[in-house]
Design a protein around this motif. Structure first.
Motif, PDB file in Angstrom:
ATOM      1  N   GLY A 275       0.808  -1.225   0.000  1.00 54.84           N
ATOM      2  CA  GLY A 275       0.000   0.000   0.000  1.00 54.84           C
ATOM      3  C   GLY A 275       0.835   1.265   0.000  1.00 54.84           C
ATOM      4  N   ALA A 276       0.149   2.388  -0.086  1.00 51.70           N
ATOM      5  CA  ALA A 276       0.830   3.678  -0.013  1.00 51.70           C
ATOM      6  C   ALA A 276       1.562   3.789   1.322  1.00 51.70           C
ATOM      7  CB  ALA A 276      -0.172   4.812  -0.175  1.00 51.70           C
ATOM      8  N   SER A 277       1.007   3.159   2.342  1.00 51.30           N
ATOM      9  CA  SER A 277       1.590   3.261   3.682  1.00 51.30           C
ATOM     10  C   SER A 277       3.009   2.690   3.750  1.00 51.30           C
ATOM     11  CB  SER A 277       0.694   2.542   4.695  1.00 51.30           C
ATOM     12  OG  SER A 277      -0.579   3.155   4.708  1.00 51.30           O
TER      13      SER A 277
ATOM     14  N   PHE B 156       5.384   5.300   2.680  1.00 50.16           N
ATOM     15  CA  PHE B 156       5.698   6.300   3.722  1.00 50.16           C
ATOM     16  C   PHE B 156       7.028   5.959   4.397  1.00 50.16           C
ATOM     17  CE2 PHE B 156       0.867   7.003   4.785  1.00 50.16           C
ATOM     18  CZ  PHE B 156       0.690   7.591   3.550  1.00 50.16           C
TER      19      PHE B 156
ATOM     20  N   TRP C 172      -3.021  11.576   5.994  1.00 51.81           N
ATOM     21  CA  TRP C 172      -2.062  10.764   5.223  1.00 51.81           C
ATOM     22  C   TRP C 172      -0.704  11.431   5.185  1.00 51.81           C
ATOM     23  CZ3 TRP C 172      -3.650   6.180   5.385  1.00 51.81           C
ATOM     24  CH2 TRP C 172      -4.989   5.848   5.208  1.00 51.81           C
TER      25      TRP C 172
ATOM     26  N   THR D 103       1.217  15.602  -0.599  1.00 53.00           N
ATOM     27  CA  THR D 103       0.066  14.719  -0.841  1.00 53.00           C
ATOM     28  C   THR D 103      -0.856  15.510  -1.753  1.00 53.00           C
ATOM     29  OG1 THR D 103       0.335  13.974   1.439  1.00 53.00           O
ATOM     30  CG2 THR D 103      -1.692  13.308   0.296  1.00 53.00           C
TER      31      THR D 103
ATOM     32  N   ASN E 145      -3.735  14.948  -3.301  1.00 57.03           N
ATOM     33  CA  ASN E 145      -5.184  14.987  -3.028  1.00 57.03           C
ATOM     34  C   ASN E 145      -5.432  14.443  -1.633  1.00 57.03           C
ATOM     35  OD1 ASN E 145      -8.006  15.397  -4.098  1.00 57.03           O
ATOM     36  ND2 ASN E 145      -8.119  13.253  -3.487  1.00 57.03           N
TER      37      ASN E 145
ATOM     38  N   THR F   9      -7.729  13.019   0.559  1.00 58.97           N
ATOM     39  CA  THR F   9      -8.924  12.196   0.435  1.00 58.97           C
ATOM     40  C   THR F   9      -9.961  12.472   1.528  1.00 58.97           C
ATOM     41  OG1 THR F   9      -7.249  10.591  -0.202  1.00 58.97           O
ATOM     42  CG2 THR F   9      -9.497   9.799  -0.109  1.00 58.97           C
TER      43      THR F   9
ATOM     44  N   ASP G 267       2.479  11.713  -2.993  1.00 61.58           N
ATOM     45  CA  ASP G 267       1.473  10.676  -2.781  1.00 61.58           C
ATOM     46  C   ASP G 267       0.267  11.070  -3.629  1.00 61.58           C
ATOM     47  OD1 ASP G 267      -0.592   9.073  -1.917  1.00 61.58           O
ATOM     48  OD2 ASP G 267      -0.330   9.491   0.223  1.00 61.58           O
TER      49      ASP G 267
ATOM     50  N   SER H 284      -2.275   8.865  -4.349  1.00 64.62           N
ATOM     51  CA  SER H 284      -3.183   7.719  -4.208  1.00 64.62           C
ATOM     52  C   SER H 284      -4.576   8.009  -4.745  1.00 64.62           C
ATOM     53  CB  SER H 284      -3.316   7.326  -2.733  1.00 64.62           C
ATOM     54  OG  SER H 284      -2.119   6.814  -2.237  1.00 64.62           O
ATOM     55  N   SER H 285      -5.077   9.208  -4.451  1.00 62.62           N
ATOM     56  CA  SER H 285      -6.492   9.435  -4.765  1.00 62.62           C
ATOM     57  C   SER H 285      -6.727  10.407  -5.920  1.00 62.62           C
ATOM     58  CB  SER H 285      -7.246   9.887  -3.513  1.00 62.62           C
ATOM     59  OG  SER H 285      -6.591  10.960  -2.887  1.00 62.62           O
TER      60      SER H 285
ATOM     61  N   GLN I  97      -6.248   1.501  -4.986  1.00 57.36           N
ATOM     62  CA  GLN I  97      -7.669   1.264  -4.682  1.00 57.36           C
ATOM     63  C   GLN I  97      -8.592   2.470  -4.728  1.00 57.36           C
ATOM     64  OE1 GLN I  97      -5.116   0.971  -2.588  1.00 57.36           O
ATOM     65  NE2 GLN I  97      -5.579   1.648  -0.540  1.00 57.36           N
ATOM     66  N   LYS I  98      -8.118   3.604  -5.246  1.00 54.41           N
ATOM     67  CA  LYS I  98      -9.024   4.726  -5.439  1.00 54.41           C
ATOM     68  C   LYS I  98      -9.335   4.966  -6.914  1.00 54.41           C
ATOM     69  CE  LYS I  98      -7.939   5.798  -0.985  1.00 54.41           C
ATOM     70  NZ  LYS I  98      -6.770   5.844  -0.143  1.00 54.41           N
TER      71      LYS I  98
HETATM   72  C1  LIG Z   1      -5.973   5.839   0.936  1.00 55.28           C
HETATM   73  C2  LIG Z   1      -4.761   6.684   1.000  1.00 55.28           C
HETATM   74  C3  LIG Z   1      -3.560   6.215   1.560  1.00 55.28           C
HETATM   75  C4  LIG Z   1      -3.419   4.847   2.199  1.00 55.28           C
HETATM   76  O1  LIG Z   1      -3.198   3.890   1.270  1.00 55.28           O
HETATM   77  P1  LIG Z   1      -2.908   2.375   1.689  1.00 55.28           P
HETATM   78  O2  LIG Z   1      -2.775   1.740   0.359  1.00 55.28           O
HETATM   79  O3  LIG Z   1      -4.087   1.900   2.485  1.00 55.28           O
HETATM   80  O4  LIG Z   1      -1.670   2.341   2.503  1.00 55.28           O
HETATM   81  C5  LIG Z   1      -2.465   7.058   1.522  1.00 55.28           C
HETATM   82  N1  LIG Z   1      -2.539   8.288   0.996  1.00 55.28           N
HETATM   83  C6  LIG Z   1      -3.681   8.773   0.471  1.00 55.28           C
HETATM   84  C7  LIG Z   1      -3.698  10.148  -0.110  1.00 55.28           C
HETATM   85  C8  LIG Z   1      -4.830   7.990   0.458  1.00 55.28           C
HETATM   86  O5  LIG Z   1      -5.962   8.468  -0.068  1.00 55.28           O
END
Ligand SMILES: *Cc1c(COP(=O)(O)O)cnc(C)c1O
Length: 356
Positions: free
Chosen positions: A74-76, A79, A99, A143, A145, A147, A166, A168-169, A189-190
């Motif tokens: 995951g994004a985590s 980090f 995040w 970051t 966006n 979320t 980051d 992710s979203s 997953q977004k």
């Molecule tokens: C959902 C989200 C995360 C977490 O992602 P994981 O894959 O659950 O670790 C990190 N950063 C942002 C901006 C997110 O929206």
């Protein structure tokens, strides 16, 4: 009745992605085997991974000199991997929410960090501006966006030190200049696929600043040298991402998607601003195109649950706001069609007629 999935993540995916992935899980390319049981070293899967990388690079216009990885954790996990690989002297972070704070917290395990600015004073409802990034920072982490709060950095900012984001979203939600970034990452997953795979776009030049001996599984160099196959990659999520990329290409590419995203967000924000019952929580100039956060204005505050029930009957699912903001959050990621947004907006109008 058609249901629309407004959840923040995991979240709505194109019907095409789901259908094609189901087919491959049952029988990949007529091979008689499931996508779930084939070797990641098979010709079939190697071709899937290669096509995913090629198409991702094409759609986002990733320049030469960048590698694209699909990892677990995951994004985590990023980090932690980012500072483990690249924090030598100090690292700068822009703190725009939970995040971003988590990314900063992990970096502190590896060395000195500088929080260049934070919007915590207003519960992260804006993007700080006018901050200064130390010239000797190893990198600057943002970051794009947020979320949870529905704020977004809409442009590719200039940074004198390597810029790490980051996304992710909001990945693939707008056209962008990848060359301004040293590293871009996010959970799939977004906007891309199911949970279980993380994309990492990394400028190869950044690897030169990696000086430490670190465990192989956390070392970007190892993953690049092994073409994202240092260990078994998440094969099914990668296949699903490929289908989403194909769906974007069929739609006309990211520029086309961006137009639709702007339109969707505008329809919803216009209604929030017009409707007497609701008000937006993020400052206007920083409003996210992906996560639209709003609450009920004072006299109507007690009607939250009733509105939620009301919209549910119209097919609107998953608009409860994050507990730290309250109210509502409509996540209108790439796969959300305009009709979905229209159903929500119509429900808001109808609810206003009943109550005002
Ligand atoms: C959902 C989200 C995360 C977490 O992602 P994981 O894959 O659950 O670790 C990190 N950063 C942002 C901006 C997110 O929206």
């Amino acid at each position: 009745m058609k249901k629309y999935n407004f959840n923040a993540g995991p979240s709505i995916l194109p019907e095409f992605t789901i259908q094609e992935t189901v087919k491959a899980i049952q029988n990949l390319n007529g091979s008689g085997f499931s996508l779930m049981e084939i070797s990641h070293r098979s010709k079939d899967f190697e071709a899937i991974l290669a096509e995913t990388i090629t198409l991702f690079k094409e759609l986002l216009q990733i320049p030469d000199g960048y590698s694209l990885l699909f990892l677990g954790g995951g994004a985590s996990l990023q980090f932690c991997m980012i500072p483990y690989n690249f924090l030598n002297t100090k690292a700068a972070y822009l703190n725009t929410g939970v995040w971003a704070s988590k990314a900063l917290k992990e970096a502190k395990f590896f060395g000195e960090t500088v929080e260049v600015a934070t919007s915590k004073d207003k519960n992260f409802n804006y993007i700080p501006k006018g901050y200064v990034v130390p010239a000797d920072a190893d990198y600057f982490h943002i970051t794009t966006n947020n979320t949870i709060y529905g704020t977004e950095i809409h442009t590719d900012i200039d940074s004198k030190v390597p810029l790490i984001a980051d996304m992710s979203s909001d990945i693939l939600s707008r056209t962008m200049d990848v060359s301004k970034y040293a590293l871009i990452y996010g959970g799939a997953q977004k906007n891309l696929g199911p949970a279980g795979v993380t994309f990492v776009i990394i400028k190869n030049e950044l690897l030169k600043s990696q000086k430490k001996q670190i465990p192989s599984i956390l070392d970007y160099k190892q993953h690049i040298e092994n073409d994202s196959m240092y260990n078994t990659p998440p094969c099914v999520p990668i296949y699903a991402c490929l289908q989403t990329l194909k769906w974007i290409k069929n739609l006309g590419g990211v520029a086309e998607l961006e137009k639709i995203n702007i339109k969707k967000a505008q329809i919803l924000y216009d209604e929030i601003d017009r409707n007497k019952i609701f008000k937006g929580t993020a400052v206007k100039e920083d409003r996210s195109l992906m996560n639209v956060c709003f609450v009920m204005s004072e006299p109507f505050a007690a009607l939250e649950d009733e509105f939620m029930e009301f919209t549910k009957k119209k097919g609107v699912v998953g608009i409860k706001g994050h507990r730290s903001v309250g109210g509502f959050r409509a996540s209108i990621y790439n796969a959300m069609p305009i009709e979905g947004v229209q159903v929500l907006v119509d429900a808001m109008k109808e609810f206003e007629k009943l109550k005002v």
